[in-house]
Design an enzyme around this catalytic site. Structure first.
Site, PDB file in Angstrom:
ATOM      1  N   GLU A   1      -1.424   5.333   2.285  1.00  0.00           N
ATOM      2  CA  GLU A   1      -0.241   6.071   2.744  1.00  0.00           C
ATOM      3  C   GLU A   1      -0.529   7.547   2.999  1.00  0.00           C
ATOM      4  O   GLU A   1       0.361   8.300   3.383  1.00  0.00           O
ATOM      5  CB  GLU A   1       0.889   5.941   1.709  1.00  0.00           C
ATOM      6  CG  GLU A   1       1.750   4.709   1.893  1.00  0.00           C
ATOM      7  CD  GLU A   1       0.953   3.412   1.793  1.00  0.00           C
ATOM      8  OE1 GLU A   1       0.952   2.661   2.783  1.00  0.00           O
ATOM      9  OE2 GLU A   1       0.350   3.141   0.744  1.00  0.00           O
TER      10      GLU A   1
ATOM     11  N   ASN B   1      -2.955  -1.372   4.976  1.00  0.00           N
ATOM     12  CA  ASN B   1      -2.271  -1.053   6.218  1.00  0.00           C
ATOM     13  C   ASN B   1      -3.001   0.028   7.009  1.00  0.00           C
ATOM     14  O   ASN B   1      -3.658   0.905   6.440  1.00  0.00           O
ATOM     15  CB  ASN B   1      -0.846  -0.568   5.927  1.00  0.00           C
ATOM     16  CG  ASN B   1      -0.852   0.634   4.986  1.00  0.00           C
ATOM     17  OD1 ASN B   1      -1.011   0.466   3.782  1.00  0.00           O
ATOM     18  ND2 ASN B   1      -0.697   1.841   5.517  1.00  0.00           N
TER      19      ASN B   1
ATOM     20  N   ASP C   1       3.623  -2.447   7.412  1.00  0.00           N
ATOM     21  CA  ASP C   1       2.938  -2.204   6.135  1.00  0.00           C
ATOM     22  C   ASP C   1       2.587  -3.513   5.444  1.00  0.00           C
ATOM     23  O   ASP C   1       2.747  -3.664   4.239  1.00  0.00           O
ATOM     24  CB  ASP C   1       3.770  -1.320   5.207  1.00  0.00           C
ATOM     25  CG  ASP C   1       2.987  -0.889   3.976  1.00  0.00           C
ATOM     26  OD1 ASP C   1       1.784  -0.633   4.097  1.00  0.00           O
ATOM     27  OD2 ASP C   1       3.577  -0.832   2.871  1.00  0.00           O
TER      28      ASP C   1
END
Length: 581
Positions: free
Chosen positions: A199, A276, A318
């Protein structure tokens, strides 16, 4: 007198020489012992209870006929104010239970009494950036060392008898968003680990280090365009530069390998899932974005990728592909096959040839998948529903929201499934939920969140979110399922006693009939169970152990779902059970 002095000098010289030699694996479990872990029920030496990590035990002293008599032997507290998210799986060796705790701690408890032998607390800087709680999922043991990863992206080896640091190596820059939470994997003289931080626009990678010294042997970045290393020298590019990434986007491409890997001694391959792509906003990065949301088979000796399989090309939801790839053997249509299975975050249960990566099958294991309406049986690629992808932002305005299921927390998240050699079924801790998701403008900044998306998670059924499902990998059919009100967030254990164990956020450790799914026993631990249970034999009796302590991604990212379960108490406790004599 002179001859006596010569003998003394020789003895002192020999002792000095011995002292200079590093402690060998003879002082504890060897690499060969770790490979045999699934066949030695008197201990638990590896994460997943064997290199394949099937989480199956041959023990049957506790079984469907007597599991109702299971009672606690002791409960050992991790103590202090550092609760939150006890996702670890314990290890058991030589009368000691080793378990990691939240905030990068490691404990050694007496396996017979529960008394704490020692505790190690990593000194974490204030600026760590774990995306999904301060969890740790377990350690590795080898020789005189116990090894685990820390939230500031270090790998630390401790003396297993004293808890004193043997070596401590930096694996990534925490100020750039790197962290680490997975249990290390030991193969031969190497300790192999992944990284966290998808992230934050990190670059996913797998590292192999010398188990005795911590020195780097090889590193394999998993985003195409990056160069791997072997013994300090370049070892080839991952993929082909700009083949599936435009411009410089590959430099911050994500793909974190945050759940660690499994190992197949027969092929000498380690299987790592990748997370991701970054950012979440898929309109900013056209292409398949290799090798994100994939399973990679990597040569354990060289770090070379032997095959890859991408479960979610051009991921826009995601749907990390990090979930464990579990090797198993099966005969399908009369043909003996070497296979591997993976219950992916995207809602599909995949079976691949583990030697080549060839696609065998994929079947939906959740209530619905709005992003795709199946997997093409010839290509192995998803049949993506275009209307199910969040819309592109326009200028400073967010894009068109869509409802998507599963939610980004996945049909199955990190919590490991189990495979029974008796029933030939996989037991999958899954969740049925969805989300409203939309894309937003975003630019990369070192150390800052790199999402470009917003979301709200929602339940999609009135009576449950969590579901423990028994999957037949030969047919892709769900054999039975057990529904739970709250999300399931803990690992699964299955045994020759025809039992399946898993925990619930409501605080229960539960046991089920492996063939029918009937609930046979439960025990309230006082906090949510999000750890992975184990079993072992000690002094002629079978024991079961599990960590209790609510936390992880659900209370942090779960939106409306998290509010539903906000009253669950935090905790930090190791529970151990057996049937009284």
């Amino acid at each position: 007198m002179k001859r006596r002095f010569t003998h003394i000098l020789a003895a002192l010289t020999a002792a000095s020489s011995l002292a200079a030699v590093p402690l060998s694996a003879a002082d504890g479990p060897t690499s060969a012992d770790l490979l045999k872990d699934a066949d030695t029920p008197g201990d638990v030496l590896t994460y997943g209870m064997g290199p394949w990590q099937q989480r199956f035990s041959s023990l049957d002293q506790i079984n469907t006929g007597n599991v109702a008599k299971l009672l606690p032997v002791y409960a050992s507290s991790l103590g202090g104010e550092k609760q939150r998210g006890q996702e670890a799986q314990p290890l058991v060796y030589d009368g000691t239970i080793y378990v990691t705790g939240s905030y990068s701690r490691l404990f050694a408890f007496d396996a017979r009494t529960g008394e704490k032998k020692w505790e190690y607390n990593a000194r974490l800087p204030d600026a760590i950036m774990p995306c999904c709680d301060v969890v740790n999922r377990g350690a590795a043991i080898h020789g005189d060392k116990i090894i685990f990863a820390t939230l500031d992206a270090h790998l630390v080896a401790l003396n297993r008898n004293t808890g004193k640091v043997v070596w401590n190596k930096k694996t990534g820059d925490y100020q750039a968003g790197y962290s680490a939470t997975a249990a290390p994997l030991i193969v031969g003289d190497k300790v192999i680990t992944g990284n966290s931080g998808g992230e934050f626009g990190v670059v996913g990678a797998v590292q192999a280090r010398n188990v005795d010294t911590g020195e780097l042997i090889w590193e394999r970045p998993v985003i195409e365009g990056h160069i791997g290393t072997l013994n300090g020298q370049p070892n080839g590019m991952t993929g082909k530069l700009n083949a599936t990434w435009q411009g410089d986007l590959w430099k911050t491409g994500g793909g974190a390998t945050w759940l660690g890997g499994t190992y197949d001694p027969g092929t000498n391959l380690v299987y790592f899932g990748t997370g991701n792509p970054a950012p979440w906003n898929s309109h900013l990065r056209p292409g398949d974005n290799l090798y994100t949301s994939s399973t990679l088979a990597i040569d354990a000796d060289t770090g070379v990728i032997k095959w890859h399989y991408q479960t979610t090309p051009h991921d826009g939801w995601d749907f990390d592909g990090v979930n464990e790839f579990i090797p198993f053997d099966a005969t399908i249509k009369g043909k003996a096959m070497k296979l591997g299975a993976k219950a992916d975050r995207n809602g599909y249960f995949y079976v691949l040839d583990r030697t080549t990566g060839k696609f065998i099958s994929a079947n939906r294991f959740v209530m619905q998948t709005t992003w795709a309406d199946g997997i093409n049986p010839k290509t192995g690629r998803p049949n993506v529903i275009d209307a199910g992808r969040p819309g592109a932002p326009s200028g400073t305005e967010k894009g068109k929201p869509v409802f998507s299921s599963p939610s980004f927390l996945g049909g199955k998240n990190w919590m490991p499934m189990a495979y029974s050699k008796d029933t030939e079924l996989f037991y999958v801790p899954s969740n049925d939920w969805g989300m409203d998701i939309w894309n937003e403008p975003i630019a990369y900044k070192k150390g800052a969140a790199y999402l470009g998306a917003g979301f709200t998670i929602k339940p999609i059924a009135e009576d449950h979110i969590g579901v423990l499902r028994a999957m037949d990998p030969k047919t892709g059919k769900i054999v039975w399922e057990y529904k739970n009100k709250a999300p399931l967030w803990g690992g699964v254990l299955t045994t020759h006693g025809n039992l399946v164990f898993t925990g619930t956020p409501e605080g229960y450790l539960k046991a089920f009939d492996a063939k029918t799914g009937q609930e046979l026993w439960k025990f309230q631990t006082g906090s949510g169970v999000v750890g992975s249970p184990i079993t072992w034999e000690q002094d002629g009796e079978q024991y079961v152990g599990v960590m209790s302590g609510w936390g992880g991604a659900v209370p942090l990212w779960g939106g409306e779902v998290a509010k539903t379960f906000k009253e669950i108490s935090q905790g930090g406790m190791l529970w151990v059970f057996k049937i009284p004599k």
